[in-house]
Design an enzyme around this catalytic site. Structure first.
Site, PDB file in Angstrom:
ATOM      1  N   LYS A   1       3.011   0.620  12.153  1.00  0.00           N
ATOM      2  CA  LYS A   1       2.480   0.930  10.813  1.00  0.00           C
ATOM      3  C   LYS A   1       2.755   2.392  10.496  1.00  0.00           C
ATOM      4  O   LYS A   1       2.422   3.281  11.282  1.00  0.00           O
ATOM      5  CB  LYS A   1       0.982   0.636  10.748  1.00  0.00           C
TER       6      LYS A   1
ATOM      7  N   HIS B   1      -4.424   0.375  13.963  1.00  0.00           N
ATOM      8  CA  HIS B   1      -3.353  -0.581  13.695  1.00  0.00           C
ATOM      9  C   HIS B   1      -2.250  -0.452  14.744  1.00  0.00           C
ATOM     10  O   HIS B   1      -2.234   0.489  15.537  1.00  0.00           O
ATOM     11  CB  HIS B   1      -2.763  -0.362  12.295  1.00  0.00           C
TER      12      HIS B   1
ATOM     13  N   THR C   1       0.851  -1.185   0.000  1.00  0.00           N
ATOM     14  CA  THR C   1       0.000   0.000   0.000  1.00  0.00           C
ATOM     15  C   THR C   1       0.889   1.237   0.000  1.00  0.00           C
ATOM     16  O   THR C   1       2.061   1.180   0.338  1.00  0.00           O
ATOM     17  CB  THR C   1      -0.933   0.026   1.224  1.00  0.00           C
TER      18      THR C   1
END
EC number: 1.17.1.8
Length: 240
Positions: free
Chosen positions: A139, A135, A81
């Site tokens: 991250k 998260h 991503t």
């Protein structure tokens, strides 16, 4: 199935373990910096790897984009991503010559969540919508690619939508077209995504909670198992 891993962080380490448990073989790993602790043959270029049936990517744009510019023909499962528009354009180009699968979230449950959301948005047209994701504290990107995917579903069904990321700087009431987008980082949270529909005197919440990162690794492996037999093209959970 012989698998080339692009990246060897926490996710592809899980892919390796689970793939081998299923009888698949890891034929190599591509990393930014070779590591003595990596238990597989390490490569710098996809074309250098012989005998792979498919490549599974859980890496980052810095590693992936240079590889995508190389000359290779190998079924490709991509879970990276970041820089989404650039990535999708490149994968679409590659899909003319090889089967390519992409998902911002390899959980089939999240795919189901997008379908539930697509059904709910028209039914709850007068409700305010807020999106929240949580998260672990390692991250680096925010909001998550999965939350962006949920937002894209809403945008496809509602007109004049406005994303709002930082409401504390706004000195005004909420507007009907606003979609609040919120990111939480902390601890070891695997991944949580919530869609809140807030109406007059009632709310509806739709939530997906990942309880293990294995769901993402297994999702990538299952996608690879199907992709190796597909003709050239761009695939998602919708058409795989």
């Amino acid at each position: 199935m012989k698998i080339l891993l692009i990246g060897y962080g926490a996710m592809n380490q899980r892919v390796a373990r689970l793939a081998e448990e299923k009888g698949h073989e890891i034929v190599g790993v591509i990393e930014n910096t070779p590591k003595a602790t990596t238990p597989y043959q390490q490569y710098q270029h996809i074309a250098d790897v012989k005998g792979a049936d498919v490549a599974i990517d859980f890496s980052n744009p810095n590693l992936l984009f240079p590889l995508l510019d190389e000359d290779f023909h190998l079924p490709l499962v991509v879970a990276t991503t970041g820089e989404k528009e650039k990535l999708l354009n490149k994968l679409d180009e590659l899909s003319q010559n090889m089967p390519v699968f992409f998902s911002a979230n390899m959980s089939y449950g999240v795919h189901a969540l997008t379908k539930i959301l697509a059904a709910a948005v028209p039914l709850l047209d007068d409700f305010d919508i807020e999106l929240t994701e949580a998260h672990h504290n390692k991250k680096v990107d925010a909001p998550s690619g999965t939350l962006e995917k949920l937002y894209d579903v809403i945008v496809s069904l509602k007109e004049n939508v406005t994303p709002v990321y930082d409401r504390h700087e706004l000195n005004e009431k909420r507007q009907p077209q606003d979609i609040g987008i919120h990111s939480i980082r902390g601890g070891t949270i695997v991944g949580e995504h919530e869609v809140l529909f807030a109406g007059t005197d009632e709310t509806i919440q739709i939530t997906h909670r990942a309880q293990s990162k294995d769901i993402f690794a297994n999702g990538a492996i299952q996608a690879a198992e199907r992709l190796v037999n597909k003709p050239n093209g761009f695939y998602t959970f919708d058409n795989l």
